[in-house]
Design a protein around this motif. Structure first.
Motif, PDB file in Angstrom:
ATOM      1  N   UNK A  65       0.839  -1.206   0.000  1.00 16.86           N
ATOM      2  CA  UNK A  65       0.000   0.000   0.000  1.00 16.86           C
ATOM      3  C   UNK A  65       0.871   1.252   0.000  1.00 16.86           C
ATOM      4  N   UNK A  66       2.071   1.158   0.510  1.00 20.83           N
ATOM      5  CA  UNK A  66       3.009   2.268   0.481  1.00 20.83           C
ATOM      6  C   UNK A  66       3.996   2.169  -0.667  1.00 20.83           C
ATOM      7  N   UNK A  67       4.357   0.952  -1.043  1.00 22.01           N
ATOM      8  CA  UNK A  67       5.378   0.754  -2.074  1.00 22.01           C
ATOM      9  C   UNK A  67       4.909   1.198  -3.454  1.00 22.01           C
ATOM     10  N   UNK A  68       3.697   0.849  -3.822  1.00 22.12           N
ATOM     11  CA  UNK A  68       3.209   1.166  -5.176  1.00 22.12           C
ATOM     12  C   UNK A  68       3.175   2.677  -5.431  1.00 22.12           C
ATOM     13  N   UNK A  69       2.581   3.479  -4.530  1.00 23.66           N
ATOM     14  CA  UNK A  69       2.621   4.922  -4.769  1.00 23.66           C
ATOM     15  C   UNK A  69       4.043   5.490  -4.781  1.00 23.66           C
ATOM     16  N   UNK A  70       4.919   4.937  -3.950  1.00 16.08           N
ATOM     17  CA  UNK A  70       6.302   5.405  -3.958  1.00 16.08           C
ATOM     18  C   UNK A  70       6.993   5.085  -5.279  1.00 16.08           C
ATOM     19  N   UNK A  71       6.701   3.931  -5.840  1.00 19.16           N
ATOM     20  CA  UNK A  71       7.281   3.565  -7.135  1.00 19.16           C
ATOM     21  C   UNK A  71       6.792   4.528  -8.213  1.00 19.16           C
ATOM     22  N   UNK A  72       5.506   4.863  -8.189  1.00 19.04           N
ATOM     23  CA  UNK A  72       4.960   5.836  -9.154  1.00 19.04           C
ATOM     24  C   UNK A  72       5.653   7.187  -8.971  1.00 19.04           C
ATOM     25  N   UNK A  73       5.833   7.601  -7.735  1.00 20.96           N
ATOM     26  CA  UNK A  73       6.485   8.876  -7.462  1.00 20.96           C
ATOM     27  C   UNK A  73       7.958   8.852  -7.886  1.00 20.96           C
ATOM     28  N   UNK A  74       8.612   7.695  -7.777  1.00 18.71           N
ATOM     29  CA  UNK A  74       9.987   7.557  -8.260  1.00 18.71           C
ATOM     30  C   UNK A  74      10.062   7.812  -9.761  1.00 18.71           C
ATOM     31  N   UNK A  75       9.104   7.271 -10.487  1.00 14.56           N
ATOM     32  CA  UNK A  75       9.058   7.488 -11.939  1.00 14.56           C
ATOM     33  C   UNK A  75       8.884   8.979 -12.229  1.00 14.56           C
ATOM     34  N   UNK A  76       7.936   9.632 -11.532  1.00 14.68           N
ATOM     35  CA  UNK A  76       7.739  11.075 -11.718  1.00 14.68           C
ATOM     36  C   UNK A  76       9.013  11.841 -11.363  1.00 14.68           C
ATOM     37  N   UNK A  77       9.707  11.427 -10.307  1.00 16.49           N
ATOM     38  CA  UNK A  77      10.949  12.090  -9.912  1.00 16.49           C
ATOM     39  C   UNK A  77      12.011  11.974 -10.990  1.00 16.49           C
ATOM     40  N   UNK A  78      12.133  10.810 -11.587  1.00 19.98           N
ATOM     41  CA  UNK A  78      13.104  10.623 -12.670  1.00 19.98           C
ATOM     42  C   UNK A  78      12.743  11.457 -13.891  1.00 19.98           C
ATOM     43  N   UNK A  79      11.459  11.551 -14.195  1.00 20.14           N
ATOM     44  CA  UNK A  79      11.016  12.399 -15.309  1.00 20.14           C
ATOM     45  C   UNK A  79      11.318  13.861 -14.993  1.00 20.14           C
ATOM     46  N   UNK A  80      11.118  14.276 -13.758  1.00 24.78           N
ATOM     47  CA  UNK A  80      11.393  15.650 -13.349  1.00 24.78           C
ATOM     48  C   UNK A  80      12.882  15.972 -13.472  1.00 24.78           C
ATOM     49  N   UNK A  81      13.746  15.067 -13.065  1.00 24.48           N
ATOM     50  CA  UNK A  81      15.192  15.266 -13.217  1.00 24.48           C
ATOM     51  C   UNK A  81      15.555  15.385 -14.686  1.00 24.48           C
ATOM     52  N   UNK A  82      15.012  14.493 -15.512  1.00 20.34           N
ATOM     53  CA  UNK A  82      15.278  14.527 -16.947  1.00 20.34           C
ATOM     54  C   UNK A  82      14.811  15.840 -17.559  1.00 20.34           C
ATOM     55  N   UNK A  83      13.619  16.296 -17.189  1.00 29.30           N
ATOM     56  CA  UNK A  83      13.087  17.559 -17.723  1.00 29.30           C
ATOM     57  C   UNK A  83      13.964  18.728 -17.299  1.00 29.30           C
ATOM     58  N   UNK A  84      14.398  18.746 -16.050  1.00 28.44           N
ATOM     59  CA  UNK A  84      15.263  19.826 -15.567  1.00 28.44           C
ATOM     60  C   UNK A  84      16.548  19.865 -16.370  1.00 28.44           C
ATOM     61  N   UNK A  85      17.174  18.721 -16.564  1.00 32.01           N
ATOM     62  CA  UNK A  85      18.422  18.669 -17.321  1.00 32.01           C
ATOM     63  C   UNK A  85      18.204  19.047 -18.788  1.00 32.01           C
ATOM     64  N   UNK A  86      17.140  18.559 -19.369  1.00 33.34           N
ATOM     65  CA  UNK A  86      16.841  18.820 -20.775  1.00 33.34           C
ATOM     66  C   UNK A  86      16.582  20.301 -21.032  1.00 33.34           C
ATOM     67  N   UNK A  87      15.694  20.897 -20.258  1.00 28.54           N
ATOM     68  CA  UNK A  87      15.330  22.282 -20.502  1.00 28.54           C
ATOM     69  C   UNK A  87      16.420  23.255 -20.073  1.00 28.54           C
ATOM     70  N   UNK A  88      17.233  22.887 -19.090  1.00 28.72           N
ATOM     71  CA  UNK A  88      18.363  23.739 -18.711  1.00 28.72           C
ATOM     72  C   UNK A  88      19.412  23.724 -19.814  1.00 28.72           C
ATOM     73  N   UNK A  89      19.685  22.548 -20.384  1.00 32.63           N
ATOM     74  CA  UNK A  89      20.655  22.445 -21.470  1.00 32.63           C
ATOM     75  C   UNK A  89      20.188  23.221 -22.697  1.00 32.63           C
ATOM     76  N   UNK A  90      18.898  23.135 -23.030  1.00 30.88           N
ATOM     77  CA  UNK A  90      18.373  23.876 -24.175  1.00 30.88           C
ATOM     78  C   UNK A  90      18.482  25.378 -23.958  1.00 30.88           C
ATOM     79  N   UNK A  91      18.207  25.832 -22.735  1.00 32.49           N
ATOM     80  CA  UNK A  91      18.278  27.262 -22.437  1.00 32.49           C
ATOM     81  C   UNK A  91      19.719  27.748 -22.554  1.00 32.49           C
ATOM     82  N   UNK A  92      20.668  26.981 -22.023  1.00 30.15           N
ATOM     83  CA  UNK A  92      22.070  27.376 -22.099  1.00 30.15           C
ATOM     84  C   UNK A  92      22.545  27.432 -23.543  1.00 30.15           C
ATOM     85  N   UNK A  93      22.072  26.491 -24.368  1.00 33.34           N
ATOM     86  CA  UNK A  93      22.455  26.510 -25.777  1.00 33.34           C
ATOM     87  C   UNK A  93      21.893  27.752 -26.456  1.00 33.34           C
ATOM     88  N   UNK A  94      20.644  28.096 -26.169  1.00 31.21           N
ATOM     89  CA  UNK A  94      20.058  29.307 -26.743  1.00 31.21           C
ATOM     90  C   UNK A  94      20.834  30.543 -26.316  1.00 31.21           C
TER      91      UNK A  94
END
Length: 123
Positions: A65-94
């Motif tokens: 009951x605790x593990x499943x939501x945490x796993x979903x949140x882990x996926x969102x956290x990884x997507x958030x890290x990827x988005x931060x890195x992606x959009x920061x790199x694009x901004x620096x290139x611009x």
């Protein structure tokens, strides 16, 4: 399973579900605006590491009951890290492209971007 254990699992699952979807509005805003300037990369990495460890622990002890939501949140956290890195790199290139275009015509000037001033390129 007793009624109290079922109630406890329901409370845990609902609470975990609410926490898991808390990241969704932030992800929506990042992808909509194409910027992640207001997101702290250090916090996001540390938070996701904590989530991964907590999800591992709850799964190992069988608290699904605790593990499943945490796993979903882990996926969102990884997507958030990827988005931060992606959009920061694009901004620096611009910013680099803008600085090169601005300096190629007249050289660095007072109207040059803050990026150049931070890098010490403006005399």
């Amino acid at each position: 399973m007793s009624e109290s254990a079922t109630a406890i699992n329901i409370v845990g699952a609902v609470g975990g579900g609410i926490l898991a979807i808390c990241t969704a509005p932030q992800l929506y805003k990042i992808f909509k605006t194409r910027t992640a300037d207001d997101v702290s990369l250090t916090f996001t990495i540390m938070y996701t590491m904590g989530l991964i460890l907590s999800a591992t622990y709850t799964a190992l002890i069988g608290a699904w009951a605790g593990a499943v939501p945490l796993i979903v949140e882990c996926v969102f956290g990884c997507v958030l890290i990827t988005a931060k890195l992606l959009f920061t790199a694009k901004k620096e290139k611009k910013m680099d492209d803008f600085a090169v275009a601005d300096m190629s015509a007249t050289g660095p000037s007072e109207s040059c971007c803050a990026h150049c001033r931070l890098r010490g390129e403006l005399l």
